[in-house]
Motif scaffolding. Sequence first.
Motif, mmCIF file in Angstrom:
data_model
loop_
_atom_site.group_PDB
_atom_site.id
_atom_site.type_symbol
_atom_site.label_atom_id
_atom_site.label_comp_id
_atom_site.label_asym_id
_atom_site.label_seq_id
_atom_site.Cartn_x
_atom_site.Cartn_y
_atom_site.Cartn_z
ATOM 1 N N ARG A 299 -9.552 7.533 -0.359
ATOM 2 C CA ARG A 299 -8.893 7.653 -1.665
ATOM 3 C C ARG A 299 -9.765 8.512 -2.576
ATOM 4 O O ARG A 299 -10.894 8.851 -2.226
ATOM 5 N N ASP B 248 0.836 -1.204 0.000
ATOM 6 C CA ASP B 248 0.000 0.000 0.000
ATOM 7 C C ASP B 248 0.873 1.258 0.000
ATOM 8 O O ASP B 248 0.568 2.243 -0.676
ATOM 9 N N ARG B 249 1.985 1.190 0.717
ATOM 10 C CA ARG B 249 2.912 2.343 0.773
ATOM 11 C C ARG B 249 3.525 2.569 -0.622
ATOM 12 O O ARG B 249 3.560 3.696 -1.115
ATOM 13 N N ASP C 17 -2.820 8.238 -4.889
ATOM 14 C CA ASP C 17 -4.019 7.843 -4.135
ATOM 15 C C ASP C 17 -5.286 7.781 -4.981
ATOM 16 O O ASP C 17 -6.344 7.420 -4.480
ATOM 17 N N ASN D 246 -5.324 -0.078 -7.583
ATOM 18 C CA ASN D 246 -5.635 1.345 -7.815
ATOM 19 C C ASN D 246 -6.632 1.554 -8.957
ATOM 20 O O ASN D 246 -6.707 2.661 -9.499
ATOM 21 N N HIS E 115 1.063 4.127 -2.943
ATOM 22 C CA HIS E 115 0.939 5.565 -2.680
ATOM 23 C C HIS E 115 2.103 6.333 -3.325
ATOM 24 O O HIS E 115 1.902 7.365 -3.964
ATOM 25 N N GLU E 116 3.322 5.782 -3.200
ATOM 26 C CA GLU E 116 4.513 6.484 -3.722
ATOM 27 C C GLU E 116 4.603 6.452 -5.262
ATOM 28 O O GLU E 116 5.124 7.378 -5.857
#
Length: 353
Positions: free
Chosen positions: A339, A46-47, A55, A295, A50-51
């Motif tokens: 999100r 998940d991190r 989001d 996503n 995000h990077e």
Amino acid sequence: MTGETRMHDAVIEGLVARERISDETAELIFSPAFDEARGRLFAAADRIRHETVGDDVFIRGIIEFSNHCGCRCDYCGISSHNRDIPRYRMTRDDILATARSAYELGFRSLVLQSGEDRYYTSRDICDIIEHVKTDLGMAVTLSIGEWSKEDYAAFKAAGADRFLLRIETSDPTLFERYHKDSKWEDRHRALMNLKELGYQVGSGVLIGLPGQDGPGLARDLAYLERLQPEMVGIGPFLPHPKTPLGKNPPGEMRRCLTFLALLRLYLPDSFLPATTAMGTLDPEGRQKALRAGANVIMPNVSPVSNRPGYQIYPDKIGQSDDAETCQRCIEDLVLALGRKPNLGFGHIKRRIY
Ligand code: SAM
């Protein structure tokens, strides 16, 4: 911290560093013995999501325009074995009117999916793509199976942006066991052709096919790493009673989410859908997927009257919801996770890692 926790954390570190996955590690991470650490693996994925891709959750409307299919896939409810479903085909005008309704709801990314139906000629498909592009300017993703390289080139020239074609399994023997009249090599060649033609390519695997194991899944991941698809769609095998595999157990959610998290680690900037099959297996399945690396989400915008005919597996969620209801419930689901729903083109920006 126990020795087991330390050992599991070392495994996660290796996965985050994209080390080659040994058979022993593959056995472990897809098994219940890793449940204690699985949340930490999902948090790492998940991190990285995000990077790398941010989001936003990209929402693509899917039109299932024909359930006629010339293939005999042993798991699929619309395969030609199943003589007990009503077959339908949308006309070009119905497809374009449905695309326009999706456009009016705000969708700018459209997926056109069907069985392998040669009633539509390559020219018919091009005509539909050209109209969607010139009249509506939407991003077009095709999911219509194996065609010749010339046909793929014609669809691309007509304006298609993306193509989804799952390899289903990277194991040719397993593939040919369940696709009696298809060849793994042809599927692989079709994917290579799509890559060569410059499509944004989506592939993926079915999780839980009988005969698949942890090391096999690690080999599927390695295959996808070599292919470098822009999108990877995975989901659990769900048994359909009217198919040869109808009596087998469904794929496990644990394995689906673990594979999804690995995809985010090993193909960090790829677009990964939280699939309808995951939401069908587990009522929270899509939310769990979005927290483990996904996503993208693809609500159905097909006419409700066609939905019963497109049961590739039973009890598919969202069967009675019209496009607007599907869209609202997806947007609510995304917002509830903190999100941002994004109905835009959702093109993939490739980075070199
Ligand atoms: N004909 C196109 C193709 O094969 O790419 C698109 C339609 S096909 C029905 C789309 C996907 O549905 C397949 O790639 C397969 O993985 C999935 N599918 C079919 N039967 C399924 C089942 N019983 N459980 C889960 N997924 C299934």
